[in-house]
Design a protein around this motif. Structure first.
Motif, PDB file in Angstrom:
ATOM      1  N   PRO A   1      47.984  65.709  67.498  1.00 29.02           N
ATOM      2  CA  PRO A   1      49.591  66.178  67.790  1.00 29.02           C
ATOM      3  C   PRO A   1      50.024  67.283  66.982  1.00 29.02           C
ATOM      4  O   PRO A   1      49.225  67.961  66.035  1.00 29.02           O
ATOM      5  CB  PRO A   1      50.420  64.980  67.389  1.00 29.02           C
ATOM      6  CG  PRO A   1      49.507  64.272  66.322  1.00 29.02           C
ATOM      7  CD  PRO A   1      48.101  64.445  66.637  1.00 29.02           C
TER       8      PRO A   1
ATOM      9  N   THR B   1      56.283  65.268  64.784  1.00 27.64           N
ATOM     10  CA  THR B   1      55.125  65.697  65.486  1.00 27.64           C
ATOM     11  C   THR B   1      55.377  65.322  66.882  1.00 27.64           C
ATOM     12  O   THR B   1      56.541  64.783  67.313  1.00 27.64           O
ATOM     13  CB  THR B   1      53.812  64.941  65.154  1.00 27.64           C
ATOM     14  OG1 THR B   1      54.420  63.494  65.341  1.00 27.64           O
ATOM     15  CG2 THR B   1      53.546  64.946  63.528  1.00 27.64           C
ATOM     16  N   ALA B   2      54.504  66.049  67.899  1.00 26.91           N
ATOM     17  CA  ALA B   2      54.591  66.075  69.281  1.00 26.91           C
ATOM     18  C   ALA B   2      53.253  66.271  69.939  1.00 26.91           C
ATOM     19  O   ALA B   2      52.189  66.857  69.150  1.00 26.91           O
ATOM     20  CB  ALA B   2      55.620  67.006  70.105  1.00 26.91           C
ATOM     21  N   PRO B   3      53.017  65.585  71.209  1.00 27.14           N
ATOM     22  CA  PRO B   3      51.931  65.899  71.570  1.00 27.14           C
ATOM     23  C   PRO B   3      51.684  67.624  72.079  1.00 27.14           C
ATOM     24  O   PRO B   3      52.377  68.306  72.432  1.00 27.14           O
ATOM     25  CB  PRO B   3      51.993  65.402  73.048  1.00 27.14           C
ATOM     26  CG  PRO B   3      53.131  64.455  72.734  1.00 27.14           C
ATOM     27  CD  PRO B   3      54.100  64.853  71.987  1.00 27.14           C
TER      28      PRO B   3
ATOM     29  N   SER C   1      52.967  70.454  74.321  1.00 27.71           N
ATOM     30  CA  SER C   1      54.820  70.268  74.659  1.00 27.71           C
ATOM     31  C   SER C   1      55.063  71.385  74.560  1.00 27.71           C
ATOM     32  O   SER C   1      54.977  72.565  73.900  1.00 27.71           O
ATOM     33  CB  SER C   1      55.149  69.190  73.650  1.00 27.71           C
ATOM     34  OG  SER C   1      54.610  67.838  73.563  1.00 27.71           O
TER      35      SER C   1
ATOM     36  N   THR D   1      60.552  69.140  74.718  1.00 26.14           N
ATOM     37  CA  THR D   1      59.722  67.961  75.010  1.00 26.14           C
ATOM     38  C   THR D   1      59.408  67.171  73.420  1.00 26.14           C
ATOM     39  O   THR D   1      59.618  65.999  73.330  1.00 26.14           O
ATOM     40  CB  THR D   1      58.366  67.988  75.617  1.00 26.14           C
ATOM     41  OG1 THR D   1      58.779  68.702  76.934  1.00 26.14           O
ATOM     42  CG2 THR D   1      57.622  66.808  75.589  1.00 26.14           C
ATOM     43  N   GLY D   2      59.045  68.301  72.691  1.00 30.30           N
ATOM     44  CA  GLY D   2      58.933  67.881  71.142  1.00 30.30           C
ATOM     45  C   GLY D   2      60.031  67.186  70.592  1.00 30.30           C
ATOM     46  O   GLY D   2      59.964  66.234  69.983  1.00 30.30           O
TER      47      GLY D   2
ATOM     48  N   ILE E   1      62.699  65.810  71.994  1.00 28.64           N
ATOM     49  CA  ILE E   1      63.140  64.591  72.963  1.00 28.64           C
ATOM     50  C   ILE E   1      62.100  63.297  72.468  1.00 28.64           C
ATOM     51  O   ILE E   1      62.572  62.286  72.213  1.00 28.64           O
ATOM     52  CB  ILE E   1      62.978  64.789  74.700  1.00 28.64           C
ATOM     53  CG1 ILE E   1      64.450  65.772  74.931  1.00 28.64           C
ATOM     54  CG2 ILE E   1      63.191  63.397  75.302  1.00 28.64           C
ATOM     55  CD1 ILE E   1      64.385  66.322  76.433  1.00 28.64           C
ATOM     56  N   THR E   2      60.863  63.966  72.236  1.00 27.45           N
ATOM     57  CA  THR E   2      59.796  62.798  72.010  1.00 27.45           C
ATOM     58  C   THR E   2      60.410  62.079  70.408  1.00 27.45           C
ATOM     59  O   THR E   2      59.986  60.997  70.234  1.00 27.45           O
ATOM     60  CB  THR E   2      58.461  63.475  71.698  1.00 27.45           C
ATOM     61  OG1 THR E   2      58.036  64.063  73.065  1.00 27.45           O
ATOM     62  CG2 THR E   2      57.408  62.319  71.021  1.00 27.45           C
ATOM     63  N   ASN E   3      60.832  63.051  69.699  1.00 30.21           N
ATOM     64  CA  ASN E   3      61.480  62.401  68.570  1.00 30.21           C
ATOM     65  C   ASN E   3      62.901  61.808  68.404  1.00 30.21           C
ATOM     66  O   ASN E   3      63.638  61.762  67.423  1.00 30.21           O
ATOM     67  CB  ASN E   3      61.144  63.596  67.346  1.00 30.21           C
ATOM     68  CG  ASN E   3      59.960  63.921  66.961  1.00 30.21           C
ATOM     69  OD1 ASN E   3      59.280  63.058  66.169  1.00 30.21           O
ATOM     70  ND2 ASN E   3      59.122  64.847  67.719  1.00 30.21           N
TER      71      ASN E   3
ATOM     72  N   SER F   1      68.335  64.769  71.199  1.00 26.82           N
ATOM     73  CA  SER F   1      68.881  65.074  72.668  1.00 26.82           C
ATOM     74  C   SER F   1      69.751  66.115  72.710  1.00 26.82           C
ATOM     75  O   SER F   1      70.136  66.822  73.492  1.00 26.82           O
ATOM     76  CB  SER F   1      69.428  63.888  73.377  1.00 26.82           C
ATOM     77  OG  SER F   1      70.275  63.450  72.861  1.00 26.82           O
TER      78      SER F   1
END
Length: 91
Positions: free
Chosen positions: A4, A15-17, A20, A24-25, A27-29, A32
């Protein structure tokens, strides 16, 4: 699977995939709301997701008013709520 990507949002490590976008990073965490509106200080985040509406503006490293929905998330990025739009910073 690749490692990640680590980044910071308003000083908080996240962290994010890999691959991203900034949005996306976030929102993953669980983030919003990325900024607030000028007129009534309402929270704003991603809306259109294609870079058209400019609702998802953030500051990334030394750049201001970056569209989070179309900006690739780089390892080590320092992402902040945009200081160039809105009244107070989004919560």
């Amino acid at each position: 699977m690749s490692e990640p990507v680590s980044f910071r949002f308003d000083g908080v490590p996240m962290t994010a995939p890999r691959g991203s976008t900034v949005a996306t990073g976030l929102i993953t965490n669980g983030v919003s709301a990325f900024r607030t509106t000028r007129a009534d200080d309402r929270p704003r985040g991603i809306f259109c997701g294609i870079g058209w509406c400019f609702d998802c503006l953030v500051d990334v490293d030394e750049e201001t008013s970056v569209r989070a929905c179309i900006t690739p998330l780089a390892a080590g990025a320092d992402v902040r709520r945009s200081g160039s739009v809105g009244g107070r910073r989004a919560r």
